[in-house]
Design a protein around this motif. Sequence first.
Motif, PDB file in Angstrom:
ATOM      1  N   VAL A  14      56.832  35.387  39.497  1.00 52.10           N
ATOM      2  CA  VAL A  14      57.595  35.763  38.307  1.00 52.10           C
ATOM      3  C   VAL A  14      56.733  35.605  37.051  1.00 52.10           C
ATOM      4  O   VAL A  14      56.630  36.509  36.223  1.00 52.10           O
ATOM      5  N   PHE A  15      56.092  34.446  36.899  1.00 47.96           N
ATOM      6  CA  PHE A  15      55.276  34.207  35.716  1.00 47.96           C
ATOM      7  C   PHE A  15      54.110  35.187  35.634  1.00 47.96           C
ATOM      8  O   PHE A  15      53.751  35.661  34.577  1.00 47.96           O
ATOM      9  N   ALA A  16      53.489  35.445  36.789  1.00 50.16           N
ATOM     10  CA  ALA A  16      52.307  36.302  36.787  1.00 50.16           C
ATOM     11  C   ALA A  16      52.626  37.694  36.266  1.00 50.16           C
ATOM     12  O   ALA A  16      51.785  38.333  35.630  1.00 50.16           O
ATOM     13  N   PHE A  17      53.855  38.169  36.497  1.00 49.61           N
ATOM     14  CA  PHE A  17      54.208  39.507  36.033  1.00 49.61           C
ATOM     15  C   PHE A  17      54.912  39.464  34.672  1.00 49.61           C
ATOM     16  O   PHE A  17      54.918  40.457  33.954  1.00 49.61           O
ATOM     17  N   ALA A  18      55.448  38.308  34.293  1.00 53.55           N
ATOM     18  CA  ALA A  18      56.224  38.236  33.062  1.00 53.55           C
ATOM     19  C   ALA A  18      55.363  37.979  31.846  1.00 53.55           C
ATOM     20  O   ALA A  18      55.703  38.364  30.744  1.00 53.55           O
ATOM     21  N   LEU A  19      54.222  37.304  32.029  1.00 47.72           N
ATOM     22  CA  LEU A  19      53.409  36.922  30.892  1.00 47.72           C
ATOM     23  C   LEU A  19      52.256  37.893  30.695  1.00 47.72           C
ATOM     24  O   LEU A  19      51.781  38.516  31.648  1.00 47.72           O
ATOM     25  N   PRO A  20      51.786  38.035  29.465  1.00 49.99           N
ATOM     26  CA  PRO A  20      50.652  38.936  29.223  1.00 49.99           C
ATOM     27  C   PRO A  20      49.417  38.437  29.955  1.00 49.99           C
ATOM     28  O   PRO A  20      49.130  37.257  29.974  1.00 49.99           O
ATOM     29  N   SER A  21      48.691  39.361  30.584  1.00 44.38           N
ATOM     30  CA  SER A  21      47.517  38.985  31.368  1.00 44.38           C
ATOM     31  C   SER A  21      46.289  38.911  30.480  1.00 44.38           C
ATOM     32  O   SER A  21      46.137  39.676  29.536  1.00 44.38           O
ATOM     33  N   LYS A  22      45.388  37.974  30.818  1.00 40.10           N
ATOM     34  CA  LYS A  22      44.109  37.865  30.114  1.00 40.10           C
ATOM     35  C   LYS A  22      42.995  38.383  31.010  1.00 40.10           C
ATOM     36  O   LYS A  22      41.847  37.974  30.896  1.00 40.10           O
ATOM     37  N   ASP A  23      43.329  39.271  31.941  1.00 34.21           N
ATOM     38  CA  ASP A  23      42.374  39.721  32.942  1.00 34.21           C
ATOM     39  C   ASP A  23      41.607  40.973  32.548  1.00 34.21           C
ATOM     40  O   ASP A  23      40.748  41.424  33.276  1.00 34.21           O
ATOM     41  N   CYS A  24      41.956  41.581  31.412  1.00 26.95           N
ATOM     42  CA  CYS A  24      41.456  42.920  31.146  1.00 26.95           C
ATOM     43  C   CYS A  24      39.941  42.992  31.020  1.00 26.95           C
ATOM     44  O   CYS A  24      39.344  43.975  31.449  1.00 26.95           O
ATOM     45  N   GLU A  25      39.304  41.992  30.453  1.00 18.19           N
ATOM     46  CA  GLU A  25      37.851  42.032  30.281  1.00 18.19           C
ATOM     47  C   GLU A  25      37.218  40.822  30.946  1.00 18.19           C
ATOM     48  O   GLU A  25      36.999  39.798  30.321  1.00 18.19           O
ATOM     49  N   HIS A  26      36.932  40.965  32.223  1.00 15.07           N
ATOM     50  CA  HIS A  26      36.279  39.894  32.974  1.00 15.07           C
ATOM     51  C   HIS A  26      34.770  40.059  32.940  1.00 15.07           C
ATOM     52  O   HIS A  26      34.250  41.169  32.804  1.00 15.07           O
ATOM     53  N   GLN A  27      34.095  38.918  33.051  1.00 13.21           N
ATOM     54  CA  GLN A  27      32.635  38.909  33.145  1.00 13.21           C
ATOM     55  C   GLN A  27      32.243  37.947  34.251  1.00 13.21           C
ATOM     56  O   GLN A  27      32.848  36.878  34.404  1.00 13.21           O
ATOM     57  N   VAL A  28      31.240  38.321  35.036  1.00 14.84           N
ATOM     58  CA  VAL A  28      30.823  37.485  36.151  1.00 14.84           C
ATOM     59  C   VAL A  28      30.367  36.121  35.645  1.00 14.84           C
ATOM     60  O   VAL A  28      29.525  36.027  34.748  1.00 14.84           O
ATOM     61  N   LYS A  29      30.929  35.068  36.219  1.00 14.84           N
ATOM     62  CA  LYS A  29      30.546  33.698  35.867  1.00 14.84           C
ATOM     63  C   LYS A  29      29.475  33.172  36.813  1.00 14.84           C
ATOM     64  O   LYS A  29      28.532  32.493  36.395  1.00 14.84           O
ATOM     65  N   GLU A  30      29.631  33.451  38.110  1.00 15.94           N
ATOM     66  CA  GLU A  30      28.661  32.962  39.087  1.00 15.94           C
ATOM     67  C   GLU A  30      28.644  33.903  40.279  1.00 15.94           C
ATOM     68  O   GLU A  30      29.679  34.426  40.687  1.00 15.94           O
ATOM     69  N   GLU A  31      27.447  34.093  40.849  1.00 15.05           N
ATOM     70  CA  GLU A  31      27.287  34.995  41.971  1.00 15.05           C
ATOM     71  C   GLU A  31      26.165  34.491  42.858  1.00 15.05           C
ATOM     72  O   GLU A  31      25.136  34.034  42.371  1.00 15.05           O
ATOM     73  N   VAL A  32      26.362  34.531  44.168  1.00 17.11           N
ATOM     74  CA  VAL A  32      25.336  34.119  45.120  1.00 17.11           C
ATOM     75  C   VAL A  32      25.176  35.207  46.169  1.00 17.11           C
ATOM     76  O   VAL A  32      26.075  36.028  46.384  1.00 17.11           O
ATOM     77  N   VAL A  33      24.014  35.232  46.823  1.00 17.87           N
ATOM     78  CA  VAL A  33      23.819  36.166  47.922  1.00 17.87           C
ATOM     79  C   VAL A  33      24.530  35.616  49.148  1.00 17.87           C
ATOM     80  O   VAL A  33      24.880  34.441  49.211  1.00 17.87           O
ATOM     81  N   SER A  34      24.762  36.480  50.117  1.00 18.00           N
ATOM     82  CA  SER A  34      25.398  36.026  51.353  1.00 18.00           C
ATOM     83  C   SER A  34      24.561  34.905  51.959  1.00 18.00           C
ATOM     84  O   SER A  34      23.374  35.085  52.235  1.00 18.00           O
ATOM     85  N   PRO A  35      25.141  33.739  52.164  1.00 14.66           N
ATOM     86  CA  PRO A  35      24.368  32.566  52.599  1.00 14.66           C
ATOM     87  C   PRO A  35      23.909  32.671  54.042  1.00 14.66           C
ATOM     88  O   PRO A  35      24.593  33.262  54.884  1.00 14.66           O
ATOM     89  N   GLN A  36      22.764  32.080  54.306  1.00 13.58           N
ATOM     90  CA  GLN A  36      22.230  32.072  55.661  1.00 13.58           C
ATOM     91  C   GLN A  36      23.164  31.343  56.622  1.00 13.58           C
ATOM     92  O   GLN A  36      23.710  30.300  56.302  1.00 13.58           O
ATOM     93  N   GLY A  37      23.303  31.918  57.791  1.00 12.28           N
ATOM     94  CA  GLY A  37      24.087  31.266  58.826  1.00 12.28           C
ATOM     95  C   GLY A  37      25.569  31.539  58.755  1.00 12.28           C
ATOM     96  O   GLY A  37      26.312  31.166  59.659  1.00 12.28           O
TER      97      GLY A  37
END
Length: 589
Positions: A14-37
Amino acid sequence: MWVSSLVSILPLVVFAFALPSKDCEHQVKEEVVSPQGWTIFGPAPSDHFINLRIALPQSNFDLLEQHLYEISDPYHERYGAHLTKEEVEDLVAPHPDSVVAVNEWLSSHGIQEEDISRSSAGDWITIKVPVWLVEKMLDTKYYVWKHSTSGEYIVRTTSYSLPKDILDHVELIQPTTMFGTFKRLKSTIHSISQTNSQVQSQNQPPVSDPVTGLTVDASCNTTITITCLQQIYNAVGYTPSAHVGNSVGISGYLGDFANKADLQSFFEDQVPAAAAVNATYNFVSVAGGLDSQDPADASDESDLDTQFAFGLSFPVKSTFFSTAGSPPFDPDVKTPTDTNEPYTDWLDFMLSHPNPPLTISTSYGDDEQTVPESFAIRACAEFAALGARGVSLVFSSGDGGVGDGDSNPTTQKCITNDGKNRTQFIPEFPASCPFVTAVGGTSLFPEQGVFFSGGGFSNYFPRPSYQDAAVQGFLNKLRKGTYSGLFNPNGRAIPDVATQSEFFRVFIGGVPFHVAGTSAASPTFAGFVTLLNDARLKKGLPPLGFLNPLLYSKAASGFNDITVGNNPGCGTEGFNATVGWDAVTGLGT
């Protein structure tokens, strides 16, 4: 169970759809390559709950670090003037703007204050949320990953993003990109074997070290006991006090249970004064950690740690901290749970503790490269916070020599985890943090570096100034080009010190065993630090606290330099023990 899960999720929907979202402009915070194993097993179940931990930037960590180095420098006028819990929390508390910004972001996703758990200083936020909501918040996709060797499953992502307006108000979020074994920290015990019921008299003359002038029983070259350690490290006849405010602690994880009956057997065998009064330790549960006393559950790791640390320091107040472990994720369970990274639970608990033990030994670790750098840096900062409060933190340096966690140097992969697949020496974390004391291993008497002693140079942390002179001297002795490209010569160097680490006589399930590994070295060194604290406290002096600036300066003359041995790994002979500091035994024993 399914109905209750749905009910708990509905308010968030309910809250997720009722409140204004702050998702419109996302920026990558952290990224890793597929880990070995690790390979993708399938999408993470949308109703799988994650204990999401959000780290807010610590507002004045630079000032905390300055305080730490001043109060840990034996030549500084503030030496020993440790900070209070409240003073430390004031320095690491997040900026109010960060608190407001993150609160608004969480609220926009239906997460209210009653859903949030905050650390004592307010710099960590923990929320329990389903995968579908985490994916929305972090603009990412979680998968179930399977490890090719262990068969273990975990729920992780390789990248996450944040709205641009809160990007600088969040330092990191986990569990996201951590594919190490911090969910299941590995013991650094090297080997274990059943031994005789009693130490055998060899009818051989004592053994002397011409350098130190010390003499020990010949049996100490085949079996290490409390008496052997007291002889080797010149502590025979020293009796600590139970009444000067001293304390020592051992940290245990993932169902590694210390057994009190085993401790009594050990005391009867090696510390009769403790056996006479039925001495034992205080048990403290962290995040639901259990205390099974079933002999079948006795852990070689925790029995080793408690028996030698507490045996050396008896009758000092002793505590065993059992932190609940993460059960392996089961992808077949319809409503799975996963408690994630227990190590952060331990840090939260210790930082909120009004009186943590003055010395704490930890015999767990992980290959540094499998821990996201952001997490390693933040955890290291929290070790600094404990050090500023006067706590000496001691860690095993690892059992892979210069290689990875595989203790067999011939099967180590030593391949970087960055997608480039380069061959590289693999340092151990948390031993690589400059705010802890890393303990390597020796064997026999006179002592020599043991082959599995973890040593090398961090790829995350630069070399701290307190190490400059000692470590540069070692680097200058290396033949030009030796191992070029395999290690970072500018990184924090490990170990700092060493102690005995083979043939330790430990009682497990009522039976004596020989145990080897830097898991033995760390609690041994912690035991002697506890004795040093006892001597200081008896004179009205403060405890030692963060040890390294002292060890590399005024206390350096108190070490026995180890000049024999090496620590092979990664298809090499590793580093050599040599005059002065070296990457096998550190400053010595």
